[in-house]
Scaffold this motif. Structure first.
Motif, PDB file in Angstrom:
ATOM      1  N   ALA A  18      -7.909  11.439 -32.654  1.00 49.51           N
ATOM      2  CA  ALA A  18      -7.084  10.319 -32.202  1.00 49.51           C
ATOM      3  C   ALA A  18      -7.544   9.920 -30.808  1.00 49.51           C
ATOM      4  CB  ALA A  18      -5.607  10.697 -32.179  1.00 49.51           C
ATOM      5  N   ASP A  19      -7.851   8.643 -30.620  1.00 53.16           N
ATOM      6  CA  ASP A  19      -8.365   8.138 -29.352  1.00 53.16           C
ATOM      7  C   ASP A  19      -7.575   6.895 -28.982  1.00 53.16           C
ATOM      8  OD1 ASP A  19      -9.754   7.521 -27.139  1.00 53.16           O
ATOM      9  OD2 ASP A  19     -11.677   7.173 -28.102  1.00 53.16           O
ATOM     10  N   ALA A  20      -6.777   6.996 -27.914  1.00 54.68           N
ATOM     11  CA  ALA A  20      -5.988   5.850 -27.453  1.00 54.68           C
ATOM     12  C   ALA A  20      -6.208   5.712 -25.954  1.00 54.68           C
ATOM     13  CB  ALA A  20      -4.507   6.040 -27.759  1.00 54.68           C
ATOM     14  N   GLY A  21      -6.842   4.637 -25.551  1.00 52.28           N
ATOM     15  CA  GLY A  21      -7.158   4.485 -24.143  1.00 52.28           C
ATOM     16  C   GLY A  21      -8.147   5.557 -23.714  1.00 52.28           C
ATOM     17  N   THR A  22      -7.762   6.370 -22.749  1.00 48.76           N
ATOM     18  CA  THR A  22      -8.645   7.442 -22.297  1.00 48.76           C
ATOM     19  C   THR A  22      -8.145   8.810 -22.729  1.00 48.76           C
ATOM     20  OG1 THR A  22      -7.450   7.586 -20.193  1.00 48.76           O
ATOM     21  CG2 THR A  22      -9.380   6.148 -20.282  1.00 48.76           C
ATOM     22  N   THR A  23      -7.124   8.838 -23.560  1.00 51.19           N
ATOM     23  CA  THR A  23      -6.620  10.126 -24.020  1.00 51.19           C
ATOM     24  C   THR A  23      -7.204  10.455 -25.379  1.00 51.19           C
ATOM     25  OG1 THR A  23      -4.634  11.454 -24.280  1.00 51.19           O
ATOM     26  CG2 THR A  23      -4.580   9.265 -25.203  1.00 51.19           C
ATOM     27  N   TYR A  24      -7.308  11.742 -25.679  1.00 53.87           N
ATOM     28  CA  TYR A  24      -8.035  12.144 -26.874  1.00 53.87           C
ATOM     29  C   TYR A  24      -7.446  13.430 -27.437  1.00 53.87           C
ATOM     30  CZ  TYR A  24     -12.003  13.673 -29.689  1.00 53.87           C
ATOM     31  OH  TYR A  24     -12.808  14.102 -30.702  1.00 53.87           O
ATOM     32  N   ALA A  25      -7.325  13.518 -28.761  1.00 57.28           N
ATOM     33  CA  ALA A  25      -6.827  14.719 -29.430  1.00 57.28           C
ATOM     34  C   ALA A  25      -7.676  14.993 -30.658  1.00 57.28           C
ATOM     35  CB  ALA A  25      -5.356  14.551 -29.826  1.00 57.28           C
ATOM     36  N   ASN A  26      -7.840  16.271 -30.964  1.00 61.88           N
ATOM     37  CA  ASN A  26      -8.670  16.658 -32.086  1.00 61.88           C
ATOM     38  C   ASN A  26      -8.089  17.886 -32.759  1.00 61.88           C
ATOM     39  OD1 ASN A  26     -11.016  18.855 -32.716  1.00 61.88           O
ATOM     40  ND2 ASN A  26     -11.549  16.845 -33.545  1.00 61.88           N
ATOM     41  N   ALA A  27      -8.175  17.931 -34.087  1.00 61.83           N
ATOM     42  CA  ALA A  27      -7.827  19.122 -34.866  1.00 61.83           C
ATOM     43  C   ALA A  27      -8.902  19.288 -35.926  1.00 61.83           C
ATOM     44  CB  ALA A  27      -6.457  18.977 -35.519  1.00 61.83           C
ATOM     45  N   SER A  28      -9.379  20.506 -36.101  1.00 59.23           N
ATOM     46  CA  SER A  28     -10.464  20.718 -37.054  1.00 59.23           C
ATOM     47  C   SER A  28     -10.301  22.049 -37.773  1.00 59.23           C
ATOM     48  CB  SER A  28     -11.828  20.681 -36.339  1.00 59.23           C
ATOM     49  OG  SER A  28     -11.920  21.733 -35.393  1.00 59.23           O
ATOM     50  N   ALA A  29     -10.902  22.115 -38.957  1.00 54.15           N
ATOM     51  CA  ALA A  29     -10.831  23.324 -39.781  1.00 54.15           C
ATOM     52  C   ALA A  29     -12.122  23.477 -40.557  1.00 54.15           C
ATOM     53  CB  ALA A  29      -9.644  23.250 -40.737  1.00 54.15           C
ATOM     54  N   SER A  30     -12.531  24.716 -40.753  1.00 54.35           N
ATOM     55  CA  SER A  30     -13.714  25.030 -41.541  1.00 54.35           C
ATOM     56  C   SER A  30     -13.539  26.440 -42.083  1.00 54.35           C
ATOM     57  CB  SER A  30     -14.977  24.940 -40.674  1.00 54.35           C
ATOM     58  OG  SER A  30     -15.076  26.061 -39.814  1.00 54.35           O
ATOM     59  N   PRO A  31     -14.455  26.904 -42.921  1.00 55.13           N
ATOM     60  CA  PRO A  31     -14.332  28.285 -43.391  1.00 55.13           C
ATOM     61  C   PRO A  31     -14.438  29.320 -42.282  1.00 55.13           C
ATOM     62  CG  PRO A  31     -15.799  27.015 -44.813  1.00 55.13           C
ATOM     63  CD  PRO A  31     -15.522  26.167 -43.616  1.00 55.13           C
ATOM     64  N   LEU A  32     -14.990  28.914 -41.118  1.00 60.19           N
ATOM     65  CA  LEU A  32     -15.210  29.870 -40.035  1.00 60.19           C
ATOM     66  C   LEU A  32     -14.239  29.717 -38.882  1.00 60.19           C
ATOM     67  CD1 LEU A  32     -19.116  29.755 -39.816  1.00 60.19           C
ATOM     68  CD2 LEU A  32     -17.667  31.290 -41.157  1.00 60.19           C
ATOM     69  N   SER A  33     -13.631  28.542 -38.725  1.00 57.13           N
ATOM     70  CA  SER A  33     -12.797  28.307 -37.547  1.00 57.13           C
ATOM     71  C   SER A  33     -11.637  27.378 -37.867  1.00 57.13           C
ATOM     72  CB  SER A  33     -13.647  27.707 -36.422  1.00 57.13           C
ATOM     73  OG  SER A  33     -12.882  27.503 -35.266  1.00 57.13           O
ATOM     74  N   PHE A  34     -10.639  27.442 -37.009  1.00 58.95           N
ATOM     75  CA  PHE A  34      -9.426  26.632 -37.136  1.00 58.95           C
ATOM     76  C   PHE A  34      -8.994  26.338 -35.713  1.00 58.95           C
ATOM     77  CE2 PHE A  34      -4.764  26.674 -38.667  1.00 58.95           C
ATOM     78  CZ  PHE A  34      -4.841  25.374 -39.117  1.00 58.95           C
ATOM     79  N   SER A  35      -9.125  25.088 -35.246  1.00 61.42           N
ATOM     80  CA  SER A  35      -8.987  24.846 -33.812  1.00 61.42           C
ATOM     81  C   SER A  35      -8.453  23.457 -33.517  1.00 61.42           C
ATOM     82  CB  SER A  35     -10.341  25.035 -33.114  1.00 61.42           C
ATOM     83  OG  SER A  35     -11.295  24.126 -33.642  1.00 61.42           O
ATOM     84  N   GLY A  36      -8.080  23.258 -32.248  1.00 55.78           N
ATOM     85  CA  GLY A  36      -7.572  21.965 -31.814  1.00 55.78           C
ATOM     86  C   GLY A  36      -7.710  21.798 -30.313  1.00 55.78           C
ATOM     87  N   THR A  37      -7.664  20.532 -29.866  1.00 51.89           N
ATOM     88  CA  THR A  37      -7.738  20.181 -28.452  1.00 51.89           C
ATOM     89  C   THR A  37      -6.827  18.999 -28.185  1.00 51.89           C
ATOM     90  OG1 THR A  37     -10.061  20.881 -28.357  1.00 51.89           O
ATOM     91  CG2 THR A  37      -9.262  19.497 -26.562  1.00 51.89           C
ATOM     92  N   ALA A  38      -6.148  19.021 -27.033  1.00 50.11           N
ATOM     93  CA  ALA A  38      -5.330  17.883 -26.602  1.00 50.11           C
ATOM     94  C   ALA A  38      -5.578  17.655 -25.119  1.00 50.11           C
ATOM     95  CB  ALA A  38      -3.845  18.148 -26.855  1.00 50.11           C
ATOM     96  N   ASN A  39      -5.950  16.431 -24.754  1.00 49.42           N
ATOM     97  CA  ASN A  39      -6.241  16.073 -23.368  1.00 49.42           C
ATOM     98  C   ASN A  39      -5.179  15.115 -22.830  1.00 49.42           C
ATOM     99  OD1 ASN A  39      -8.794  17.447 -23.146  1.00 49.42           O
ATOM    100  ND2 ASN A  39      -9.637  15.867 -24.488  1.00 49.42           N
ATOM    101  N   SER A  40      -4.815  15.297 -21.583  1.00 52.84           N
ATOM    102  CA  SER A  40      -3.823  14.414 -20.967  1.00 52.84           C
ATOM    103  C   SER A  40      -4.509  13.276 -20.227  1.00 52.84           C
ATOM    104  CB  SER A  40      -2.954  15.192 -19.983  1.00 52.84           C
ATOM    105  OG  SER A  40      -3.726  15.589 -18.855  1.00 52.84           O
ATOM    106  N   MET A  41      -3.709  12.294 -19.846  1.00 47.25           N
ATOM    107  CA  MET A  41      -4.176  11.241 -18.962  1.00 47.25           C
ATOM    108  C   MET A  41      -2.999  10.787 -18.116  1.00 47.25           C
ATOM    109  SD  MET A  41      -4.668   8.036 -21.537  1.00 47.25           S
ATOM    110  CE  MET A  41      -3.443   6.742 -21.581  1.00 47.25           C
ATOM    111  N   GLU A  42      -3.264   9.982 -17.110  1.00 42.62           N
ATOM    112  CA  GLU A  42      -2.217   9.653 -16.140  1.00 42.62           C
ATOM    113  C   GLU A  42      -1.027   8.958 -16.783  1.00 42.62           C
ATOM    114  OE1 GLU A  42      -1.671   7.173 -11.943  1.00 42.62           O
ATOM    115  OE2 GLU A  42      -3.654   7.484 -12.818  1.00 42.62           O
ATOM    116  N   ASP A  43      -1.272   8.028 -17.693  1.00 44.74           N
ATOM    117  CA  ASP A  43      -0.192   7.255 -18.304  1.00 44.74           C
ATOM    118  C   ASP A  43      -0.130   7.448 -19.806  1.00 44.74           C
ATOM    119  OD1 ASP A  43       0.713   6.073 -15.906  1.00 44.74           O
ATOM    120  OD2 ASP A  43      -0.966   4.674 -15.975  1.00 44.74           O
ATOM    121  N   GLY A  44      -0.395   8.651 -20.272  1.00 44.53           N
ATOM    122  CA  GLY A  44      -0.361   8.871 -21.707  1.00 44.53           C
ATOM    123  C   GLY A  44      -0.242  10.339 -22.049  1.00 44.53           C
ATOM    124  N   SER A  45      -0.299  10.632 -23.308  1.00 42.20           N
ATOM    125  CA  SER A  45      -0.180  12.011 -23.768  1.00 42.20           C
ATOM    126  C   SER A  45      -0.889  12.151 -25.104  1.00 42.20           C
ATOM    127  CB  SER A  45       1.284  12.420 -23.909  1.00 42.20           C
ATOM    128  OG  SER A  45       1.936  11.624 -24.888  1.00 42.20           O
TER     129      SER A  45
END
Length: 256
Positions: free
Chosen positions: A82-109
């Motif tokens: 998910a990419d909105a403005g300068t903020t970004y979030a990711n969730a991923s899965a595979s047979p080897l890994s299960f992970s996620g990332t969430a980045n903040s920005m000044e006027d968003g979440s």
């Protein structure tokens, strides 16, 4: 005579800072499911209805974006972004890994969520134990912004659960366990930046039955949001008091 009075709430200036980031990594390659019997005979366990669900959300003043994906297995590689403005979030899965990332920005979440579940049958009596290593972390430091009256909330968590129900020999039994770990960063009360460990949970079975188990992660990150300082409220009240005083004086002059 025209008179104009302005009163407002000022906000603390926020210095530039590195965006807060919430990260989770579950080492799916090291997932272990162990079965122990009570009578020197290992019970049989069968798994079915594997499911992986992922979602990512990002929000800026002008754009909201929410992406979601679900696959009915634990072997396919899948991800959401998910990419909105300068903020970004990711969730991923595979047979080897299960992970996620969430980045903040000044006027968003942003936020990221992952869930892997499976149903199983277990012919007991015995014990089913689940173990899987994890790492959760929060990076960035809101306190470095120099803004005392600010609010932000960053969160990273991982959890697992298992439940089981058996109805044999004119009796019923059930078993449930869960485990969870989380980091939370509220301004003024930051938690540790990183934590690693192992989720351990499972069920005890008196006899044959069925159940389900799951592993989840949940991430969120928000920018530093200035909160009006007490001095700003004092200025506002003083301005309102002055306005009332002027109105009263004008009323007295009219009466005279």
């Amino acid at each position: 005579m025209a008179c104009s009075i302005g009163a407002g709430l000022s906000q603390s200036s926020v210095a530039a800072e590195e965006p807060d980031t919430a990260i989770v990594t579950i080492d799916w390659n090291q997932l272990q499911l162990s079965v122990t019997g009570l009578n020197e005979t290992a019970p049989t366990v069968e798994f079915y209805n594997h499911n992986t669900s992922l979602s990512s959300y990002a929000s800026s003043p002008d754009l909201d974006e929410n992406n979601w994906k679900s696959v009915n297995n634990w072997t396919a590689t899948a991800n959401t972004n998910a990419d909105a403005g300068t903020t970004y979030a990711n969730a991923s899965a595979s047979p080897l890994s299960f992970s996620g990332t969430a980045n903040s920005m000044e006027d968003g979440s942003s936020s990221s969520f992952g869930n892997r579940t499976v149903d199983f049958s277990f012919d007991g009596p015995g014990v089913l134990t689940v173990t899987v290593p994890y790492i959760i972390s929060l990076t960035g430091d809101s306190s470095a912004s120099g803004c005392y009256y600010c609010y932000n909330y960053d969160h990273a968590s991982v959890s697992g659960y298992a439940n089981f129900f058996s109805s044999v020999d004119n009796g019923n039994s059930s078993s449930y366990s869960d485990a969870s770990f989380s980091l939370n960063n509220l301004y003024g009360d930051p938690s540790a930046e990183s934590q690693s460990g192992t989720l351990v949970f499972g069920i005890f079975a008196n006899g044959a039955g069925s159940g389900s188990l799951g592993v989840n992660f949940d991430l969120s990150a928000s920018g530093v949001n200035p909160i009006p300082e007490p001095e700003s409220y004092a200025m506002l009240l003083a301005g309102l008091g002055l306005i009332i005083l002027i109105v009263r004086r004008r009323s007295v002059k009219r009466d005279a």
